[in-house]
Scaffold this active site. Structure first.
Site, PDB file in Angstrom:
ATOM      1  N   ASN A 106       0.974  -1.205   0.004  1.00  0.00           N
ATOM      2  CA  ASN A 106       0.093  -0.145  -0.063  1.00  0.00           C
ATOM      3  C   ASN A 106       0.838   1.299   0.008  1.00  0.00           C
ATOM      4  OD1 ASN A 106      -2.599   1.570   0.358  1.00  0.00           O
ATOM      5  ND2 ASN A 106      -1.912   1.889   2.277  1.00  0.00           N
ATOM      6  N   HIS A 108       0.709   5.060   1.281  1.00  0.00           N
ATOM      7  CA  HIS A 108       0.113   5.880   2.197  1.00  0.00           C
ATOM      8  C   HIS A 108       0.423   7.305   2.508  1.00  0.00           C
ATOM      9  CE1 HIS A 108      -2.496   6.895   5.607  1.00  0.00           C
ATOM     10  NE2 HIS A 108      -1.557   7.069   6.366  1.00  0.00           N
ATOM     11  N   SER A 135       4.593   6.841   2.471  1.00  0.00           N
ATOM     12  CA  SER A 135       5.117   5.579   2.852  1.00  0.00           C
ATOM     13  C   SER A 135       4.612   4.605   1.747  1.00  0.00           C
ATOM     14  CB  SER A 135       4.878   5.182   4.360  1.00  0.00           C
ATOM     15  OG  SER A 135       5.221   6.219   5.294  1.00  0.00           O
ATOM     16  N   ASP A 144      -3.026   0.396   8.196  1.00  0.00           N
ATOM     17  CA  ASP A 144      -1.685   1.040   7.780  1.00  0.00           C
ATOM     18  C   ASP A 144      -0.638   0.708   9.000  1.00  0.00           C
ATOM     19  OD1 ASP A 144      -2.816   2.331   5.844  1.00  0.00           O
ATOM     20  OD2 ASP A 144      -3.714   4.194   6.928  1.00  0.00           O
TER      21      ASP A 144
END
Length: 217
Positions: A106, A108, A135, A144
Site C-alpha cells: 500500500n 499511504h 510511505s 496502515d
C-alpha cells in the site's frame, strides 16, 4: 518476464497512471493485469481496457467477508505477482490479507507510523510538524500498520493548507511508488514475518527517496 501487477483503487487513479506511464516508457518491467475497485464509477477503472477491470459495490454483498471473497477470487484469477493498493479506501479483512500475504503493498500519504487512516495532511498541519510525506508499506490486517519499505519526505511550508500540502506529497508519491515497485519487481525486496530484506539483508529502517528519485538506505 514482466512482473504481473494488480492495482486496487477507489478514486481517480493517479498512482495507477504513473505505473502505466512507467511501463509504457520502459522504466518498469511489469504488466498491469487488472484494476479492481469497490466503486463501480471509479475513474481509475477507465485507465485500462474493459477486460482488465473489476468493480463491485460492497452494498451488494451480504457482509464484508462475502465482498472480500469475491474480490479475492477475481484477483486470484489474474495471477498477480504483486497487488498494489493505490488510493484504495476500503479496509481489507484479515482473511483477505492472509490469502495474499507477502504480496500486498500500500502507498499511504504520511510518514508512518504517524497518521494512520484519513485526513493525514490536516493532521500533520494541526500537529505543527516540520515535514510530511508518503510511505510504501506491506499490508497487514491492522490499518496502515505493516512494515514500511520506503518513504519520501516533503517540508511543511508557512501558510500551507491541507490542499497545498497534499499536492506536494502527491508529487513525491509517484516516484516513491515507482522506485519501490522496481525493487519489488526485481526480487531485491522480500518480506517475511514483518521483516523486510533488501538483497538478502535485513532492512531496519525504511529506504529514503532522494531528489533523483532513487531509494537509498
Amino acid at each position: 518476464m514482466s512482473v504481473r501487477i494488480a492495482v486496487l483503487a477507489s478514486g481517480r487513479g493517479s498512482n495507477l497512471q504513473a505505473i502505466l506511464d512507467a511501463i509504457a516508457h520502459g522504466q518498469l518491467q511489469a504488466d498491469v493485469v487488472g484494476v479492481f475497485s469497490d466503486r463501480v464509477d471509479a475513474a481509475a477503472l477507465q485507465r485500462v481496457p474493459a477486460p482488465r477491470r473489476w468493480a463491485a459495490s460492497p452494498r451488494d454483498f451480504a457482509d464484508r467477508v462475502a465482498f472480500d471473497t469475491a474480490l479475492g477470487d477475481a484477483l486470484a484469477a489474474c495471477t498477480p505477482d504483486w497487488i498494489i493498493c493505490a488510493g484504495y479506501m476500503r479496509i481489507l479483512g484479515a482473511a483477505f490479507v492472509a490469502r495474499f500475504e507477502g504480496r500486498l503493498v500500500n502507498i499511504h500519504p504520511s510518514l508512518l507510523p504517524l497518521y494512520k487512516g484519513l485526513n493525514t495532511h490536516a493532521r500533520a498541519l494541526e500537529a505543527g510538524d516540520a515535514e510530511h510525506g508518503a510511505s510504501v508499506h506491506f499490508v497487514v490486517p491492522e490499518l496502515d500498520a505493516g512494515t514500511v519499505l520506503a518513504q519520501a519526505r516533503v517540508p511543511i511550508l508557512p501558510g500551507d493548507s491541507p490542499e497545498s500540502l497534499a499536492q506536494r506529497v502527491l508529487a513525491v508519491e509517484h516516484p516513491l511508488l515507482l522506485a519501490s515497485l522496481a525493487l519489488l519487481a526485481s526480487g531485491r525486496i522480500t518480506e517475511q514475518g514483518g521483516q523486510v530484506q533488501l538483497d538478502g539483508h535485513p532492512l531496519f529502517s525504511p529506504l529514503a527517496l532522494d531528489s533523483a528519485g532513487t531509494l537509498q538506505r
